[in-house]
Design an enzyme around this catalytic site. Structure first.
Site, PDB file in Angstrom:
ATOM      1  N   LYS A   1     -29.172  32.259   5.257  1.00 23.53           N
ATOM      2  CA  LYS A   1     -28.137  31.493   5.962  1.00 23.53           C
ATOM      3  C   LYS A   1     -26.778  31.734   5.303  1.00 23.53           C
ATOM      4  CE  LYS A   1     -27.558  26.708   7.624  1.00 23.53           C
ATOM      5  NZ  LYS A   1     -28.225  25.388   7.635  1.00 23.53           N
TER       6      LYS A   1
ATOM      7  N   SER B   1     -28.008  23.490  12.014  1.00 22.62           N
ATOM      8  CA  SER B   1     -27.079  24.515  11.634  1.00 22.62           C
ATOM      9  C   SER B   1     -27.717  25.856  11.306  1.00 22.62           C
ATOM     10  CB  SER B   1     -26.245  24.044  10.435  1.00 22.62           C
ATOM     11  OG  SER B   1     -27.066  23.788   9.302  1.00 22.62           O
TER      12      SER B   1
ATOM     13  N   SER C   1     -31.276  20.463  10.381  1.00 19.27           N
ATOM     14  CA  SER C   1     -30.761  21.813  10.612  1.00 19.27           C
ATOM     15  C   SER C   1     -31.804  22.922  10.577  1.00 19.27           C
ATOM     16  CB  SER C   1     -29.657  22.140   9.602  1.00 19.27           C
ATOM     17  OG  SER C   1     -28.504  21.397   9.913  1.00 19.27           O
TER      18      SER C   1
END
Lengths: 86, 412
Positions: B19, B94, B118
């Site tokens: 990420k 996210s 997320s």
């Protein structure tokens, strides 16, 4: 989309790998394909290498990511060689 | 020269994207922010070191909202990540880039993080599996504070077994993270394959705290009821989580104030409005508000632990709506209820964050328009083994494994 390749030198992975062993040195046996991600990896030869996997992903990213924009930064090849379609 | 199998690491060369909030040495780490759009990391986060030690090959950074704030993956650096099931829809977030990479075959395994869902929201929206482990299960580099226990790093994959394997490769204690947990003697992959069935399962469409889209409720209820085919008793029940919204709002704002106040002072004009709002909410907090929020969290956690004396697993929707239009910054309303801020629609996942439980989103069905829906499966704290075993049992019953990867589909 911005340019996706960010390193000026060689591929990060290949650099690290070359420090440790030759490209053919990390063979992943059929058991790997079966055990680790058997729903996803199709290995006709019975074994795949990390480079095989990276090649598959590189092709797939070139084919798909322009439509979905999921992986904006890749470290598959040097900056001078932007991936096709990006 | 070939390395012996035992020395190749659990992942043995498997590519894994990280990420774009976390450092990978020599690679740009934008955090989705114009402030850091050209920042090259000089070292790697502990979670990246752990993965590489276990044989992962980092080949990409996955897109995320600015600083991971919000559950729609867009930012000013790279733009929006689109949902491959319908390119007009949000991928959630996210960890949205990771979920889309999995759903479209650009990754087999992916790393993500989860504060207010997320890992679970994007898994639900994209038809893959995303798991928030227990705090400390996955060691990471402490940033801003040591006890940052709302956020957890975790795995994403297309099925439960792959997810368990990645969790095995991510987990274990690390000296740089003093709160990290030691590796368990039994691998998570073994646990996932154990076939161990839950005896008693609770399902709630709303955890008693949130509106939910009727179609999502119907799909998740039907999927939960199928645990009965494995011999489990399935009942509608949930722990009392009534303080979740107030508690999470305060603790999240506190977290943002600690980690982002300096950025607000130096680069306010480069922050998105939701971030400015969240940081400012944190800077306004009083000690009394923090005291109350911590007491609420303690009480909710105690009630949840008591609840798990009666149930092996808790099931609920992983998101209260199906994927929404990507141009909407967040869900502002559901079933007639308007939300006060950009995170309130995430109550069904952040309530579980607050009570320290591991949880995952498992694909459980599709809406009439063909959009995926995820079922949130929750286990007691540090109960990842029973969580994975139960999820695998249900995954086998539902028969949805193999619905990804897909080619991106145009807007309907």
């Amino acid at each position: 989309l911005p340019e996706n390749v960010l390193q000026d030198q060689t591929i990060r992975y290949r650099k690290k790998r070359n420090e440790r062993e030759t490209p053919s040195g990390i063979l992943i046996k059929a058991w790997y394909a079966q055990r680790r991600a058997r729903s996803s990896i199709n290995s006709n030869s019975g074994e795949v290498t990390p480079l095989d996997l990276l090649d598959v992903l590189e092709r797939r990213i070139a084919e798909v990511d322009g439509k979905v924009n999921a992986l904006p930064t890749t470290v598959l090849r040097p900056r001078q060689e932007p991936m096709p379609g990006r | 020269m070939k390395k012996p199998v035992g020395e190749r690491g659990l992942l043995a060369g498997m590519p894994v994207p990280i990420k774009d909030l976390f450092n990978v040495e020599g690679v740009r780490n934008t955090q989705g922010s114009p402030i850091f759009k050209d920042t090259i990391a000089s070292d790697s986060d502990v979670v990246v070191e752990t993965l590489e030690h276990n044989g992962a090959v980092v080949y990409a950074k996955s897109n995320t909202p600015e600083f991971g704030a919000g559950a729609n993956t867009f930012n000013e650096v790279f733009g929006a990540t689109l949902n491959p099931w319908d390119l007009s829809r949000s991928a959630a977030g996210s960890s949205g880039g990771a979920a889309v990479a999995l759903a479209t075959g650009m990754a087999w395994l992916a790393h993500g993080t989860d504060m207010g869902g997320s890992l679970r929201n994007p898994a639900s929206f994209c038809g893959v599996v995303g798991m928030r482990p227990s705090i400390g299960r996955v060691a990471h580099t402490p940033v801003a504070k040591i006890d940052r226990n709302l956020t957890a790093h975790g795995p994403m994959a297309r099925n439960v077994e792959d997810l368990a394997l990645l969790l095995d490769a991510m987990s274990g204690e690390h000296p740089a993270d003093p709160l990290s947990l030691p590796r368990l003697p039994t691998p998570f992959l073994t646990a996932a394959r154990s076939g161990k069935r839950p005896k008693r399962v609770a399902y709630s469409p709303d955890l008693g705290i949130t509106p939910v889209d009727p179609e999502v409720a119907a799909i998740t209820r039907k999927a939960a009821s199928r645990f009965a085919e494995a011999g489990a008793i399935v009942e509608e029940a949930h722990p009392d989580l009534r303080e979740a919204h107030e508690c999470f709002h305060v603790l999240r704002a506190f977290d943002f104030a600690i980690s982002k106040a300096a950025l607000l002072r130096s680069n306010r004009d480069l922050l998105k409005p939701e971030l400015i709002w969240n940081i400012e909410q944190g800077l306004k907090l009083t000690v009394e508000q923090l005291e109350r929020a911590e007491a609420q969290r303690v009480a909710m956690t105690a009630r949840t632990l008591e609840f798990f004396k009666s149930y092996d697993l808790l099931l609920a929707p992983a998101t209260i709506v199906a994927p929404f239009p990507v141009e909407h910054r967040y869900v502002a309303e559901c079933a007639g209820k308007k939300f006060d801020n950009y995170v309130e629609w995430l109550g069904i996942v952040y309530a579980i964050t607050l009570v320290c439980c591991p949880a995952l989103s498992l694909p459980c069905g599709f809406t009439a328009s063909g959009l995926p829906v995820g079922l949130q499966v929750v286990a007691p704290p540090r109960g990842e083994a029973q969580l994975l075993a139960g999820a695998k049992v249900l995954e086998d019953i539902l028969g949805l494994r193999g619905t990804t990867p897909i080619d991106p589909r145009p807007a309907t």
